[in-house]
Design a protein around this motif. Structure first.
Motif, PDB file in Angstrom:
ATOM      1  N   SER A 118       0.862  -1.180   0.000  1.00 48.47           N
ATOM      2  CA  SER A 118       0.000   0.000   0.000  1.00 48.47           C
ATOM      3  C   SER A 118       0.895   1.225   0.000  1.00 48.47           C
ATOM      4  O   SER A 118       2.113   1.131   0.149  1.00 48.47           O
ATOM      5  N   GLY A 119       0.264   2.390  -0.168  1.00 50.25           N
ATOM      6  CA  GLY A 119       1.072   3.588  -0.185  1.00 50.25           C
ATOM      7  C   GLY A 119       0.309   4.809  -0.630  1.00 50.25           C
ATOM      8  O   GLY A 119      -0.922   4.870  -0.544  1.00 50.25           O
ATOM      9  N   VAL A 120       1.065   5.774  -1.136  1.00 43.66           N
ATOM     10  CA  VAL A 120       0.523   7.066  -1.532  1.00 43.66           C
ATOM     11  C   VAL A 120       1.027   7.405  -2.924  1.00 43.66           C
ATOM     12  O   VAL A 120       2.178   7.118  -3.275  1.00 43.66           O
ATOM     13  N   LEU A 121       0.164   8.009  -3.714  1.00 44.63           N
ATOM     14  CA  LEU A 121       0.522   8.539  -5.032  1.00 44.63           C
ATOM     15  C   LEU A 121       0.162  10.015  -5.066  1.00 44.63           C
ATOM     16  O   LEU A 121      -0.913  10.408  -4.600  1.00 44.63           O
ATOM     17  N   ALA A 122       1.041  10.829  -5.624  1.00 45.31           N
ATOM     18  CA  ALA A 122       0.744  12.237  -5.888  1.00 45.31           C
ATOM     19  C   ALA A 122       1.120  12.521  -7.328  1.00 45.31           C
ATOM     20  O   ALA A 122       2.177  12.081  -7.797  1.00 45.31           O
ATOM     21  N   ALA A 123       0.257  13.232  -8.041  1.00 47.65           N
ATOM     22  CA  ALA A 123       0.499  13.405  -9.477  1.00 47.65           C
ATOM     23  C   ALA A 123      -0.088  14.699  -9.998  1.00 47.65           C
ATOM     24  O   ALA A 123      -1.122  15.178  -9.512  1.00 47.65           O
ATOM     25  N   ASP A 124       0.593  15.257 -10.987  1.00 47.16           N
ATOM     26  CA  ASP A 124       0.028  16.299 -11.834  1.00 47.16           C
ATOM     27  C   ASP A 124      -0.663  15.602 -12.994  1.00 47.16           C
ATOM     28  O   ASP A 124      -0.112  14.655 -13.581  1.00 47.16           O
ATOM     29  N   LEU A 136      -2.065   1.668 -11.299  1.00 53.67           N
ATOM     30  CA  LEU A 136      -2.302   2.726 -10.318  1.00 53.67           C
ATOM     31  C   LEU A 136      -2.309   4.098 -10.977  1.00 53.67           C
ATOM     32  O   LEU A 136      -3.174   4.941 -10.691  1.00 53.67           O
ATOM     33  N   LEU A 137      -1.383   4.354 -11.873  1.00 52.72           N
ATOM     34  CA  LEU A 137      -1.331   5.643 -12.568  1.00 52.72           C
ATOM     35  C   LEU A 137      -2.582   5.869 -13.412  1.00 52.72           C
ATOM     36  O   LEU A 137      -3.123   6.980 -13.456  1.00 52.72           O
ATOM     37  N   ALA A 138      -3.044   4.812 -14.082  1.00 48.59           N
ATOM     38  CA  ALA A 138      -4.262   4.937 -14.881  1.00 48.59           C
ATOM     39  C   ALA A 138      -5.465   5.234 -13.990  1.00 48.59           C
ATOM     40  O   ALA A 138      -6.316   6.078 -14.321  1.00 48.59           O
ATOM     41  N   ALA A 139      -5.545   4.564 -12.839  1.00 47.45           N
ATOM     42  CA  ALA A 139      -6.653   4.806 -11.914  1.00 47.45           C
ATOM     43  C   ALA A 139      -6.589   6.219 -11.346  1.00 47.45           C
ATOM     44  O   ALA A 139      -7.626   6.876 -11.150  1.00 47.45           O
ATOM     45  N   ALA A 140      -5.385   6.721 -11.087  1.00 49.01           N
ATOM     46  CA  ALA A 140      -5.245   8.077 -10.557  1.00 49.01           C
ATOM     47  C   ALA A 140      -5.743   9.116 -11.548  1.00 49.01           C
ATOM     48  O   ALA A 140      -6.401  10.091 -11.170  1.00 49.01           O
ATOM     49  N   ALA A 141      -5.421   8.924 -12.824  1.00 47.20           N
ATOM     50  CA  ALA A 141      -5.894   9.870 -13.841  1.00 47.20           C
ATOM     51  C   ALA A 141      -7.412   9.850 -13.932  1.00 47.20           C
ATOM     52  O   ALA A 141      -8.058  10.901 -14.063  1.00 47.20           O
ATOM     53  N   ARG A 142      -8.002   8.667 -13.851  1.00 41.02           N
ATOM     54  CA  ARG A 142      -9.470   8.563 -13.879  1.00 41.02           C
ATOM     55  C   ARG A 142     -10.079   9.221 -12.641  1.00 41.02           C
ATOM     56  O   ARG A 142     -11.114   9.893 -12.718  1.00 41.02           O
ATOM     57  N   GLU A 188      -6.630  18.820 -11.147  1.00 43.49           N
ATOM     58  CA  GLU A 188      -5.423  18.818 -11.980  1.00 43.49           C
ATOM     59  C   GLU A 188      -4.224  18.264 -11.226  1.00 43.49           C
ATOM     60  O   GLU A 188      -3.214  17.924 -11.843  1.00 43.49           O
ATOM     61  N   ARG A 189      -4.323  18.211  -9.917  1.00 39.33           N
ATOM     62  CA  ARG A 189      -3.299  17.576  -9.081  1.00 39.33           C
ATOM     63  C   ARG A 189      -4.021  16.729  -8.050  1.00 39.33           C
ATOM     64  O   ARG A 189      -4.993  17.180  -7.436  1.00 39.33           O
ATOM     65  N   ILE A 190      -3.549  15.499  -7.845  1.00 40.93           N
ATOM     66  CA  ILE A 190      -4.272  14.592  -6.957  1.00 40.93           C
ATOM     67  C   ILE A 190      -3.321  13.851  -6.028  1.00 40.93           C
ATOM     68  O   ILE A 190      -2.158  13.608  -6.361  1.00 40.93           O
ATOM     69  N   ASP A 191      -3.833  13.528  -4.852  1.00 32.38           N
ATOM     70  CA  ASP A 191      -3.116  12.789  -3.812  1.00 32.38           C
ATOM     71  C   ASP A 191      -4.003  11.594  -3.462  1.00 32.38           C
ATOM     72  O   ASP A 191      -5.158  11.774  -3.056  1.00 32.38           O
ATOM     73  N   ILE A 192      -3.474  10.385  -3.633  1.00 37.38           N
ATOM     74  CA  ILE A 192      -4.282   9.174  -3.453  1.00 37.38           C
ATOM     75  C   ILE A 192      -3.580   8.216  -2.500  1.00 37.38           C
ATOM     76  O   ILE A 192      -2.369   7.996  -2.603  1.00 37.38           O
ATOM     77  N   GLU A 193      -4.332   7.657  -1.557  1.00 36.95           N
ATOM     78  CA  GLU A 193      -3.866   6.519  -0.777  1.00 36.95           C
ATOM     79  C   GLU A 193      -4.493   5.265  -1.372  1.00 36.95           C
ATOM     80  O   GLU A 193      -5.679   5.247  -1.690  1.00 36.95           O
ATOM     81  N   TRP A 194      -3.683   4.229  -1.520  1.00 37.96           N
ATOM     82  CA  TRP A 194      -4.119   3.037  -2.255  1.00 37.96           C
ATOM     83  C   TRP A 194      -3.645   1.770  -1.544  1.00 37.96           C
ATOM     84  O   TRP A 194      -2.723   1.793  -0.723  1.00 37.96           O
ATOM     85  N   VAL A 195      -4.304   0.670  -1.895  1.00 42.07           N
ATOM     86  CA  VAL A 195      -3.967  -0.650  -1.358  1.00 42.07           C
ATOM     87  C   VAL A 195      -4.027  -1.651  -2.500  1.00 42.07           C
ATOM     88  O   VAL A 195      -4.928  -1.593  -3.337  1.00 42.07           O
ATOM     89  N   ILE A 196      -3.067  -2.563  -2.550  1.00 44.06           N
ATOM     90  CA  ILE A 196      -3.136  -3.731  -3.437  1.00 44.06           C
ATOM     91  C   ILE A 196      -3.166  -4.959  -2.547  1.00 44.06           C
ATOM     92  O   ILE A 196      -2.275  -5.151  -1.705  1.00 44.06           O
ATOM     93  N   LEU A 251      -8.731   2.002  -3.952  1.00 41.72           N
ATOM     94  CA  LEU A 251      -8.464   3.398  -3.623  1.00 41.72           C
ATOM     95  C   LEU A 251      -9.163   3.714  -2.302  1.00 41.72           C
ATOM     96  O   LEU A 251     -10.380   3.596  -2.197  1.00 41.72           O
ATOM     97  N   VAL A 252      -8.391   4.120  -1.297  1.00 43.54           N
ATOM     98  CA  VAL A 252      -8.968   4.329   0.031  1.00 43.54           C
ATOM     99  C   VAL A 252      -9.025   5.806   0.430  1.00 43.54           C
ATOM    100  O   VAL A 252      -9.612   6.141   1.464  1.00 43.54           O
ATOM    101  N   GLN A 253      -8.413   6.676  -0.379  1.00 40.63           N
ATOM    102  CA  GLN A 253      -8.544   8.124  -0.149  1.00 40.63           C
ATOM    103  C   GLN A 253      -8.121   8.847  -1.412  1.00 40.63           C
ATOM    104  O   GLN A 253      -7.195   8.423  -2.104  1.00 40.63           O
TER     105      GLN A 253
END
Length: 529
Positions: free
Chosen positions: A142-148, A254-260, A268-276, A284-286
């Motif tokens: 699990s972890g965190v993703l941040a993206a433009d 994960l990157l594809a899910a973040a864009a969706r 335009e910028r997102i912060d996601i907490e995720w679990v596999i 996606l948990v947050q």
């Protein structure tokens, strides 16, 4: 007749379900993988909590227990995240334990730290908090993703991942495996050692003593170090030590899910907490706005290693210089460099007093500490393991939160005095008195330090007739700092005070600097507003 509690498969409203639950419901409606959850609405009567808990236990099968998470109306905003300030609790699927967890989450809305942070970020009004309850997932990683986000793609992004639960990652206790990508560069993976894996426990596992073996759910077993509060702490088995936490295929998913998710939330910028999970299923948990842009590591990537500096992770941009301190108190740490391990919510009041910078021995750019420092405009470098031993109390150091370096201050002035390496074209210079004529050093603006007890100054002419705009900086958290001069507007600068800025001038620079007598930069920091 009692109305059933709302769930994430319904259309929710932020005022009753809070920001976190409402965002997840929108993602679920868009077809994204969001675990089922039930919401105890904000303002739900205390005397009805026990009945709400009984309903949740019926509706949420939970072999690994339940997690009660905050979903306040003001958290996860575009400028104020409240990252890590509200309580989350894992609890066994038992009435008394879950009721205690729900009450702890609700009580966290009234903690003085939450109040102080909210005031600094311009969030007013009484706190309203809902509680989101979900079955705890058993993560393989699990972890965190941040993206433009640009169009349907993540363009510049960062992922931090660990085996098991992400709590040690977001709290800054672990750094994790780091994946980064940006336009024109291949993805970079930086392994991160992990000695302990945390997992939610079954009832039987919670009763196991240290030294027993638990199944990770992936065909691998690990020895229990300790357990408590529904969580197992396991020694990382040798078979996982050299194995990537996040595979390339999982990262692409994960990157594809973040864009969706960004498209579904209009971000335009997102912060996601995720679990596999153990079956390679993504959850996606947050999902929330990324409140401050990621640090641009491109320049650091092309810079040679400086043997005179300590190196870590560039977590919050800006440069700050000051004497090092290893502790903080109610008196604050204004102008000092805080050298610390992982910071919890208890450190936020100190961060609001305006430290010069923060240096942490652990953690990454997506930890709660790093997020809060970026929001407050405090330069921050994390993952400097030797910081507490290498930097003694009182030692004056310079922290470059954009390059991820910490060095003794005496080695720096010659570099700072070079106008080619330290331009002021995007910087406001803070002064105690105005010079006439205005300095011709290329600065973008001048900020005049203004005590709240002194008369307000007439600044209306500076916006259009001066070589550069001049504003007043009123330090501190005053409810009514000064009478706003004619032609000016107040702008809140968290951790600094209030900026009174000419209405006919361009927007104020995002960087403030203090200059020495010979024009060298003594202190430079990025500010949020």
């Amino acid at each position: 007749m009692t109305t059933a509690l709302p769930s994430l498969d319904e259309t929710l409203d932020t005022e009753t379900a809070g920001a976190k639950a409402t965002a997840l419901a929108r993602l679920a409606a868009a077809g994204l993988p969001v675990p089922a959850g039930v919401v105890i609405p904000a303002g739900h009567p205390e005397e009805q909590l026990a009945a709400a808990v009984r309903e949740i236990l019926v509706r949420c099968p939970a072999p690994y227990g339940l997690i009660a998470r905050s979903s306040a109306t003001d958290e996860d905003g575009r400028t104020a995240s409240f990252a890590g300030l509200f309580t989350s609790r894992i609890a066994p699927a038992e009435p008394a334990a879950l009721l205690d967890a729900v009450r702890a989450v609700r009580a966290s809305a009234h903690h003085p730290t939450v109040t102080a942070y909210g005031q600094a970020m311009g969030v007013t009004g009484p706190p309203r908090i809902a509680v989101l309850v979900q079955a705890a997932l058993r993560p393989a990683c699990s972890g965190v993703l941040a993206a433009d986000i640009t169009g349907p793609r993540c363009t510049r992004w960062r992922i931090e991942a660990v085996h098991g639960l992400a709590e040690p990652l977001v709290s800054g206790q672990q750094t994790g495996e780091i994946h980064t990508g940006s336009p024109g560069h291949d993805a970079i993976v930086r392994p991160g050692p992990q000695e302990i894996i945390q997992l939610p426990a079954t009832t039987a596992e919670s009763a196991m003593p240290p030294g027993e073996w638990a199944d990770l759910g992936t065909g691998t077993r690990a020895k229990i170090q300790t357990s408590g509060a529904g969580v197992l702490h396991l020694h990382t088995p040798a078979v996982l030590a050299g194995r990537p936490v996040l595979t390339t295929a999982a990262r692409d998913q994960l990157l594809a899910a973040a864009a969706r998710a960004a498209a579904a939330l209009g971000l335009e910028r997102i912060d996601i907490e995720w679990v596999i999970d153990a079956d390679d299923r993504l959850h996606l948990v947050q999902a929330r706005p990324l409140t401050a842009p990621l640090t641009d590591h491109t320049a650091a990537r092309t810079t040679g290693v400086d043997d005179r500096a300590l190196h870590g992770i560039a977590a919050a941009p800006g440069t700050g210089t000051g004497p090092a301190v290893h502790t903080f108190s109610d008196a604050g740490i204004t102008g000092q460099v805080l050298v610390c391990d992982a910071l919890g919510p208890e450190a936020v009041p100190a961060l609001l007093t305006g430290p010069a910078a923060v240096v942490a021995t652990t953690g990454g750019e997506l930890s709660h500490t790093a997020i809060i420092t970026r929001e407050l405009g405090i330069p921050c470098v994390t993952n400097v393991p030797d910081a507490r031993t290498a930097i003694t109390t009182g030692t004056v150091v310079e922290v470059d939160g954009g390059a991820g370096t910490v060095r003794l201050a005496p080695a720096v002035p010659a570099q700072r005095s070079d106008p080619q390496t330290q331009p002021l074209t995007a910087t406001a210079v803070l002064v105690r008195a105005l010079d006439h004529p205005a300095p011709g050093d290329g600065r973008a603006a001048t900020l005049l330090w203004h005590d709240e007890n002194t008369p307000a100054r007439e600044l209306a002419g500076y916006g259009s007739h001066s070589p550069h705009p001049v504003g007043l900086l009123v330090p501190g958290d005053f409810s009514a700092p000064v009478t706003v001069p004619p032609g000016c507007s107040p702008i809140r600068l968290p951790g600094l005070g209030t900026l009174l800025w000419p209405q006919d001038a361009p927007p104020p620079p995002a960087e403030i600097a203090v200059l020495g007598p010979d024009g060298q930069i003594l202190h430079r920091r990025t500010v949020a507003r």
